[in-house]
Design an enzyme around this catalytic site. Structure first.
Site, PDB file in Angstrom:
ATOM      1  N   ASP A  65       0.800  -1.146   0.089  1.00 28.06           N
ATOM      2  CA  ASP A  65      -0.186   0.159  -0.049  1.00 28.06           C
ATOM      3  C   ASP A  65       0.827   1.334   0.082  1.00 28.06           C
ATOM      4  O   ASP A  65       1.583   1.383   1.000  1.00 28.06           O
ATOM      5  CB  ASP A  65      -0.987  -0.127   1.166  1.00 28.06           C
ATOM      6  N   THR A  98      -3.116   5.499  -3.958  1.00 25.47           N
ATOM      7  CA  THR A  98      -2.064   6.170  -3.412  1.00 25.47           C
ATOM      8  C   THR A  98      -0.749   6.421  -4.282  1.00 25.47           C
ATOM      9  O   THR A  98      -0.081   7.276  -4.702  1.00 25.47           O
ATOM     10  CB  THR A  98      -1.804   5.979  -2.175  1.00 25.47           C
ATOM     11  N   THR A  99      -0.606   5.039  -4.680  1.00 24.98           N
ATOM     12  CA  THR A  99       0.841   4.643  -5.666  1.00 24.98           C
ATOM     13  C   THR A  99       0.675   5.438  -6.738  1.00 24.98           C
ATOM     14  O   THR A  99       1.778   6.216  -7.367  1.00 24.98           O
ATOM     15  CB  THR A  99       1.079   3.414  -5.813  1.00 24.98           C
TER      16      THR A  99
END
Length: 554
Positions: A65, A98-99
């Protein structure tokens, strides 16, 4: 920094201050931000790898994550911290992607660096990026398609996309069912979903397939007295935010006892007061009590005699979930206890889950709060599962709210890239260069997906571009077969908000970093030796306040 004036240097900044300006400052900031992006880049996509992070005390986190990785990394550089903020914003807003946001931000800066070397002014690049980001939002809305909040199959596919690539993938079928069920249960009639009302409780032991959903609330506590019933059916639940114990006076009071009988009378009166509270609870018809504060020994005895199942020191957040699930209201005073305040549940039972007692409140009529128990072989597995489930819960909730999705697998980025190039040509001038840079920066997503899957990124990019030029908007990269296929048909879909938020926050961070042309960093003040004020450690510097570092700043 000093100015010569008639041979006399005039100091403006404090000694030891570092100052980097112009191209150097931009170069440093861009390099730092790109380093952050490259740190998470390999985790992107279904074939992304995991990172193992070990902190100063040796705690290990194994995760895929993006935001967790960046939060756990001890990042020092101010420009790199801005990239971490991008990931945090994305996490707060959507919970997934998010990445993607960080990788796009890093690539925008990389492309900007090439333009800076061609002597394009940073403000021109910033203006072009801003135009491109606004246009990208319009194009995204255009390629999104609608989803009904009742379309369970589609919601499940969205949850699957969020979980793919994480270690939860092995049993994603079961977990996605739980996620969709949980979100549809807590959804309000107007379509808003507050995922705070879905409690994810993790327990090590068993396997991932033992994870289950509790249609009600799970409280990680046991009953206070062994003589209490273990199982209550047709529960009438009192949610109390007051202590069930003898009330001590708020003010300092002294009681003078001159005779042993008086002491006994005093103790008897204390006991009578506590019994009075328990009688009140019993009178209201409650047979289950969840208390946010303490329940003393005498009260426990009376409650057990009355056959009331009681749990003490329940967390405030759990109390709110209980109120929502059972339809009861939180009572903050003993005098306010009445039949009307009680909540209802079909079953309240204490069960052992991997060796620990937990209280299950189930069979609520239309529970607006539910719990998911996550099980797994080891602690690290359970932690990562919890992160995957939280991501999936958030994206499903976002789709139920927005009712808009886009295809995954690098399809929207490729489509945006093509359309932005066309748009750049119509703009002309120097901003055209910046908009084109933005367009090619977006292609980092399909490119990274290919690289992480061990495919040739150039071949894949050419193939994806060719499909999109023929008008196949939803075509993306199937990393398992190394082919370009229709992602919408394959069920790889993501919420529209994941993409809009990722692109806007990445662009904003890149513009902010580009506009910095001077970095003035003051020197870190050294810690004085031997604790505060030069006193022996542990003395706490009493009386040596004058010697405490930076007291003048408070």
């Amino acid at each position: 920094m000093s100015q010569q004036l008639g041979g006399q240097p005039i100091l403006i900044l404090k000694e030891g201050t570092n100052r980097t300006r112009g191209r150097d400052a931009q170069g440093m900031n861009i390099t730092a931000a790109m380093a952050v992006a490259s740190a998470v880049r390999t985790t992107l996509g279904p074939k992304g790898m995991d990172k193992m992070l070990v902190d100063t005390i040796g705690d290990v986190v194994i995760t895929n994550d993006g935001v967790t990785i960046l939060k756990e990394m001890d990042i020092e550089h101010p420009a790199a911290k801005m990239m971490v903020e991008v990931a945090k914003t994305q996490d707060d807003e959507v919970g997934d992607g998010t990445t993607t946001a960080v990788v796009i931000g890093g690539e925008l800066l990389k492309k900007a660096e090439a333009l800076l070397e061609q002597d394009v002014h940073p403000t021109i690049i910033a203006a072009g990026y801003r135009q491109a980001a606004e246009k990208a939002q319009e194009f995204l809305k255009d390629i999104a398609f609608d989803v009904k909040a009742t379309d369970k199959a589609m919601l499940k596919k969205i949850a699957e996309t969020a979980m793919t690539g994480k270690s939860a993938e092995a049993s994603k079928d079961k977990l996605c069912d739980l996620v969709v069920k949980a979100v549809t249960m807590v959804a309000e009639s107007d379509g808003t979903v507050d995922t705070d009302f879905i409690k994810v409780e993790k327990k090590t032991g068993g396997s991932i397939d033992d994870s289950e959903i509790v249609e009600g609330v799970l409280v990680d506590k046991e009953r206070v007295h062994p003589a209490m019933p273990k199982k209550v059916t047709g529960a009438k639940i009192l949610l109390l935010n007051a202590a069930v114990e003898f009330k001590k006076t708020e003010v300092d009071a002294e009681i003078n006892i001159t005779h042993p009988d008086q002491l006994q009378a005093f103790l008897d009166e204390e006991e009578r007061m506590v019994k009075g509270i328990v009688d009140k609870i019993q009178k209201s018809g409650a047979n289950v009590l969840f208390c946010q504060k303490g329940i003393d020994d005498i009260a426990q005895h009376y409650l057990a005699k009355a056959g009331i199942f009681a749990v003490r020191r329940v967390k405030k957040s759990d109390m709110e979930k209980l109120a929502r699930a059972t339809g009861g209201s939180l009572v903050s005073s003993i005098d306010a206890i009445s039949k009307e305040e009680l909540g209802k549940a079909g079953l309240v039972e204490e069960r052992k889950v991997s060796g620990e007692e937990m209280t299950f409140v189930e069979q609520c009529k239309n529970p607006k709060a539910v719990s998911i128990i996550v099980r797994g072989g080891t602690e690290h597995v359970v932690d990562e599962l919890e992160r995957a489930i939280n991501d999936a819960l958030r994206v499903v909730a976002v789709v139920v709210e927005d009712k808009k999705v886009v295809a995954g697998g690098g399809a929207p980025e490729t489509e945006l890239s093509l359309r932005l190039r066309e748009y750049a040509a119509s703009v002309g001038g120097r901003s055209q260069l910046a908009i084109e840079a933005f367009a090619s920066a977006l292609e980092i997503i399909p490119r990274t997906l290919a690289e992480n899957a061990g495919l040739d990124p150039i071949d894949m990019l050419v193939e994806i571009r060719a499909a999109h030029e023929k008008g196949k908007k939803t075509y993306g990269l199937n990393v398992y077969e190394g082919k370009v296929i229709d992602m919408k048909a394959a069920g790889v879909v993501e919420p529209l908000r994941v993409k809009t938020q990722a692109i806007s926050s990445a662009a904003e961070a890149a513009i902010m970093i580009l506009r910095i042309d001077d970095v003035i960093a003051s020197s870190k003040s050294p810690e004085p030796a031997g604790g505060a004020g030069g006193m022996p450690p542990g003395m706490g510097g009493m009386g040596g306040m004058g010697g405490m570092p930076g007291m003048g700043d408070y």
